[in-house]
Design a protein around this motif. Structure first.
Motif, PDB file in Angstrom:
ATOM      1  N   HIS A 195       0.768  -1.111   0.178  1.00  0.00           N
ATOM      2  CA  HIS A 195      -0.078  -0.102   0.042  1.00  0.00           C
ATOM      3  C   HIS A 195       0.635   1.231   0.076  1.00  0.00           C
ATOM      4  CE1 HIS A 195      -3.123  -2.958   1.178  1.00  0.00           C
ATOM      5  NE2 HIS A 195      -4.249  -1.840   0.811  1.00  0.00           N
ATOM      6  N   SER A 196       1.922   1.291   0.636  1.00  0.00           N
ATOM      7  CA  SER A 196       2.804   2.528   0.782  1.00  0.00           C
ATOM      8  C   SER A 196       3.493   2.714  -0.524  1.00  0.00           C
ATOM      9  CB  SER A 196       3.937   2.355   1.905  1.00  0.00           C
ATOM     10  OG  SER A 196       4.650   1.327   1.777  1.00  0.00           O
TER      11      SER A 196
ATOM     12  N   GLN B 105       0.898   3.626  -3.232  1.00  0.00           N
ATOM     13  CA  GLN B 105       0.187   4.572  -2.628  1.00  0.00           C
ATOM     14  C   GLN B 105      -1.164   4.228  -3.034  1.00  0.00           C
ATOM     15  OE1 GLN B 105       3.362   7.963  -3.830  1.00  0.00           O
ATOM     16  NE2 GLN B 105       1.371   8.383  -4.102  1.00  0.00           N
TER      17      GLN B 105
ATOM     18  N   HIS C  19      -6.143   7.538  -6.518  1.00  0.00           N
ATOM     19  CA  HIS C  19      -5.471   7.364  -5.646  1.00  0.00           C
ATOM     20  C   HIS C  19      -3.809   7.664  -6.127  1.00  0.00           C
ATOM     21  CE1 HIS C  19      -8.325   4.401  -3.754  1.00  0.00           C
ATOM     22  NE2 HIS C  19      -8.700   5.696  -3.343  1.00  0.00           N
ATOM     23  N   TYR C  20      -3.588   7.380  -7.441  1.00  0.00           N
ATOM     24  CA  TYR C  20      -2.003   7.444  -7.883  1.00  0.00           C
ATOM     25  C   TYR C  20      -1.674   8.836  -8.126  1.00  0.00           C
ATOM     26  CZ  TYR C  20      -4.257   2.745  -8.993  1.00  0.00           C
ATOM     27  OH  TYR C  20      -4.784   1.624  -8.647  1.00  0.00           O
TER      28      TYR C  20
ATOM     29  N   PHE D 271       2.029  10.377  -7.989  1.00  0.00           N
ATOM     30  CA  PHE D 271       3.322   9.974  -7.597  1.00  0.00           C
ATOM     31  C   PHE D 271       4.201  11.215  -7.716  1.00  0.00           C
ATOM     32  CE2 PHE D 271       1.486   5.885  -8.956  1.00  0.00           C
ATOM     33  CZ  PHE D 271       1.389   5.185  -7.670  1.00  0.00           C
TER      34      PHE D 271
ATOM     35  N   LYS E  84       9.406   8.473  -7.885  1.00  0.00           N
ATOM     36  CA  LYS E  84       8.526   7.236  -7.808  1.00  0.00           C
ATOM     37  C   LYS E  84       8.238   6.914  -9.243  1.00  0.00           C
ATOM     38  CE  LYS E  84       7.182   5.316  -4.622  1.00  0.00           C
ATOM     39  NZ  LYS E  84       5.989   5.443  -3.742  1.00  0.00           N
TER      40      LYS E  84
ATOM     41  N   LYS F 110      12.465   3.546   1.693  1.00  0.00           N
ATOM     42  CA  LYS F 110      11.577   3.665   0.353  1.00  0.00           C
ATOM     43  C   LYS F 110      12.707   3.628  -0.770  1.00  0.00           C
ATOM     44  CE  LYS F 110      11.991   8.720  -0.053  1.00  0.00           C
ATOM     45  NZ  LYS F 110      11.171  10.074  -0.185  1.00  0.00           N
TER      46      LYS F 110
END
Length: 760
Positions: free
Chosen positions: A99-100, A103, A123-124, A126, A130, A372
């Protein structure tokens, strides 16, 4: 992620390159004595490194799946990331949560449906960093895949298609799915499943719509390293497969001892089905100790979510408490490992002494990192960046732990309370944590009703296991993989298609004021079709003919020689055919919608060109997978290197390599005797590039000050007219098409000053 890989080893678990920081130390000791040849492990390694087939790597508990992943991270030259469904699993696997990384908000991901009032695709959003990772990604590893729901896998597919190949499942990224479906299952609540079942036959990952479009291979690890007793291994297998017989039940329940009290000199841990049971046992036992409690507060920096905490942030310990180490010893002593149990003998400041059998271990605070993934635009590598830390005593009270949290751990002695098992796989996970049958005690009896097997899992495993790849299959798949890559390198159909579309855009929107540019693009499109794509199709046919001559590319000398020559030819031909387009500035367009469309197509075409050229240059002497992956990843990065614009030599639009055309400032100025008589502007070329750019920059500044679109200040055809005519007076300025009295009044002084400055 490490990208400086060592040389390929025949023994994939060579001690020279084996890192101990993130896996069970006892499991490592077992691996040190493993058989030199493990066919399934070697097959999985080869498929991950040298093919593009998606892989489901499974195996019973203790077969070395996590250790295999660690070794692969060291070996692979592919751009890979590791994700897992939970924070603890991600930390253990050396990755991040699904999920992280992608995202994704918690909840359902239903194809084409609104979820909680939001489109799932919204939701996307970035960052550039990323996006670089997503575009350059070759291999996605998902650990503990048994807990990943089908809709979550489809959400991943949606993200990857957005940033890689939209026409291919998961954007064409290779998947390595690791886990055991007979262990913990995905969670679909009573409110979620009625919605999910409209799209999915089961909640499991294998019901994913995207995965069904792939031809993945199924590899099962057979050798169990955790347990050495064949009798115990057979018992566990019958539980795992739900093939219980009266004799098996009797053998298991011989370990049922409801009144069992662990000897004072032995460390036992209770495995429970529910979290509150474990908490109650730990709290009760800790409070019963007569010693004084000592509190330790974790030091947390940056981003480290509570769900990923390896132990309590507010940790209370006492002398006499039974504890479990929750981290491997990072020192060379390797005195403890994740899951080792002991008893606290002394607490002195931030030092805790733990007795484990006959050994005394002194431990202080240790640090976990939350990472990350980041990219380096210069090298194209994907690496890990620490975004948060959690520093704490690496212990937790351990009279009890949930079966869920025990997954991946190994115990010498465990009391199993599985009488309230609520999902399939729980009993098997609990039993398989134990190293020996003698180190296992049941506080509740094993009954057939608490050992359940999902028929959907059984059916999937039966179907998938019928087509397990062999060594011969691998040779074929590796050869097909190399063949596909080589054909892709010399395939210009995508560039041709994009260039033809860009040519149509140029003809429609640029031919009025930039006719030379539009003609240049049209000519390039014709040249690419005849000199690159057509020849490339013929060479791909040669690749297909030459590939079967040998089992491996390295032994195929005829093909290698042809590829070397073709690479050198195409490196030069591609630069000659397309290089001029990307040396020039994209013409200025006032219409915002059209400008965005043209710029997007230009950027996509440039990215395709950069990737082709990077691969040709990297492989011009000899094609290799390593060079191919490196070049492809670097070309995928969107961040530009920082170079001074003054040093860039850009070709003047429709003219020459010099900054200004040869006519330059000596161009005659046309004069009109009447203000109403407009000059006839030649839009064939922009003759004075410096003046043109200066006026564009001025227009941008004024537009920003007045908060207006730039075209409202002055349209592009007027700027070209000023650039080519170079008016020196207001009367000359008024002859330029698009300059009226108001424009001359508002901006005339600025324009005439820019022209005068250009001539000084």
């Amino acid at each position: 992620m490490k990208n400086e890989k060592g040389k390929e080893k025949n023994d994939m678990f060579s001690s020279k390159n084996f890192h101990l920081s993130s896996f069970n130390f006892q499991l490592f000791l077992t691996f040190a004595h493993m058989e030199p040849n493990n066919a399934e492990l070697e097959l999985a390694r080869n498929y991950a490194l040298y093919t593009h087939r998606n892989i489901f790597l499974t195996g019973k508990a203790g077969t070395g799946k996590t250790t295999f992943l660690r070794r692969l991270q060291e070996e692979s030259k592919k751009r890979m990331i590791v994700v897992a469904p939970t924070g603890v699993a991600a930390i253990n696997a050396g990755g991040v949560t699904i999920h992280s990384f992608f995202q994704l908000a918690p909840g359902l991901f239903l194809p084409g449906k609104m979820v909680a009032g939001r489109e799932t695709k919204s939701h996307y959003t970035f960052s550039k960093q990323k996006i670089n990772i997503l575009r350059s990604l070759n291999l996605l590893v998902i650990d503990e895949i048994s807990m990943v729901r089908a809709d979550l896998l489809d959400a991943i597919d949606d993200v990857l298609r957005r940033y890689q190949d939209r026409s291919k499942p998961f954007g064409g990224v290779q998947l390595l799915l690791i886990g055991d479906l007979q262990q913990l299952a995905p969670v679909a609540t009573d409110t979620e499943w009625p919605l999910l079942k409209e799209f999915y036959q089961t909640p499991y990952f294998f019901s994913s719509t995207a995965l069904a479009q792939t031809d993945f291979v199924y590899i099962e690890l057979k050798h169990v390293y955790r347990q050495q007793d064949d009798h115990f291994v057979k018992l566990l297998n019958t539980v795992r497969d739900n093939r219980l017989t009266p004799a098996i039940m009797q053998a298991l329940n011989a370990r049922y001892r409801p009144q069992f009290q662990p000897p004072a000199d032995e460390d036992w841990i209770v495995l429970t089905t529910h979290n509150h049971q474990a908490q109650q046992l730990n709290t009760r036992n800790l409070e019963a100790l007569p010693t004084e409690p000592v509190n330790f507060t974790a030091k947390i920096t940056g981003e480290f979510p509570e769900t990923s905490h390896p132990t309590d942030a507010q940790l209370t310990l006492k002398v006499g408490a039974q504890v479990m180490f929750c981290k491997n010893d990072p020192s060379t002593a390797k005195a403890f490992y994740n899951g080792r149990i002991g008893t606290i003998e002394e607490i002195n400041g931030e030092k805790v002494t733990v007795r484990c059998g006959s050994s005394k271990i002194v431990v202080g605070p240790l640090t976990w990192t939350n990472t990350k993934y980041t990219t380096d635009a210069a090298t194209g590598t994907i690496s890990e960046e620490t975004v948060g830390t959690f520093t704490q005593i690496p212990l937790r009270t351990a009279w009890a732990i949930t079966i869920h949290k025990s997954q991946g751990l190994t115990f010498d002695r465990a009391i199993i309370n599985a009488g309230r098992a609520f999902s399939h796989g729980q009993v098997y996970v609990a039993l398989s944590r134990c190293r020996t049958l003698e180190g296992l005690v049941l506080s509740t009896p094993i009954t057939p009703d608490i050992i359940t097997t999902d028929p959907d899992v059984v059916m999937f495993n039966d179907q998938a296991s019928a087509s397990i790849p062999t060594a011969e299959t691998y040779i074929r798949d590796r050869r097909s993989f190399i063949e596909a890559i080589l054909c892709d390198i010399f395939d210009f159909s995508a560039i041709s298609m994009r260039l033809r579309y860009f040519s149509r855009l140029a003809a429609e929107h640029l031919s009025n004021y930039f006719p030379a540019y539009a003609r240049m693009v049209a000519s390039m499109a014709t040249q690419v079709d005849s000199e690159l794509m057509a020849v490339g199709v013929k060479f791909q046919q040669q690749i297909h003919q030459l590939m079967p001559l040998s089992e491996s590319y390295s032994e195929n000398h005829s093909l290698r020689e042809r590829v070397r020559k073709a690479t050198a030819y195409y490196a030069k031909a591609t630069a000659q055919s397309l290089g001029e387009l990307f040396e020039q500035e994209l013409p200025e367009i006032d219409n915002a919608r059209i400008r965005e469309q043209v710029e997007n197509e230009y950027k996509t075409l440039r990215n395709d060109y950069n990737e082709k050229m990077a691969i040709f240059i990297a492989c011009i002497n000899e094609f290799s997978l390593d060079a191919y992956w490196d070049a492809k990843a670097r070309a995928a990065m969107t961040e530009e290197t920082t170079k001074k614009k003054a040093t860039r030599k850009r070709k003047a639009i429709g003219f020459s390599l010099s900054d200004d055309a040869s006519i330059g400032s000596d161009a005659p100025v046309r004069k009109r005797s009447s203000r109403s008589a407009k000059a006839v502007i030649d839009y064939e070329v922009i003759r004075n590039q410096t003046l043109y750019r200066n006026i564009l920059a001025w227009r941008k500044t004024i537009a920003a000050q007045k908060k207006l679109p730039a075209s409202y200040i002055m349209p592009i055809h007027t700027i070209i007219g000023i650039t080519n005519m170079q008016p020196r007076t207001f009367d000359e300025l008024l002859t330029i098409p698009g300059i009226g009295d108001k424009t001359a009044k508002d901006y005339g002084a600025d324009i005439l000053e820019l022209v005068a400055t250009y001539h000084t």
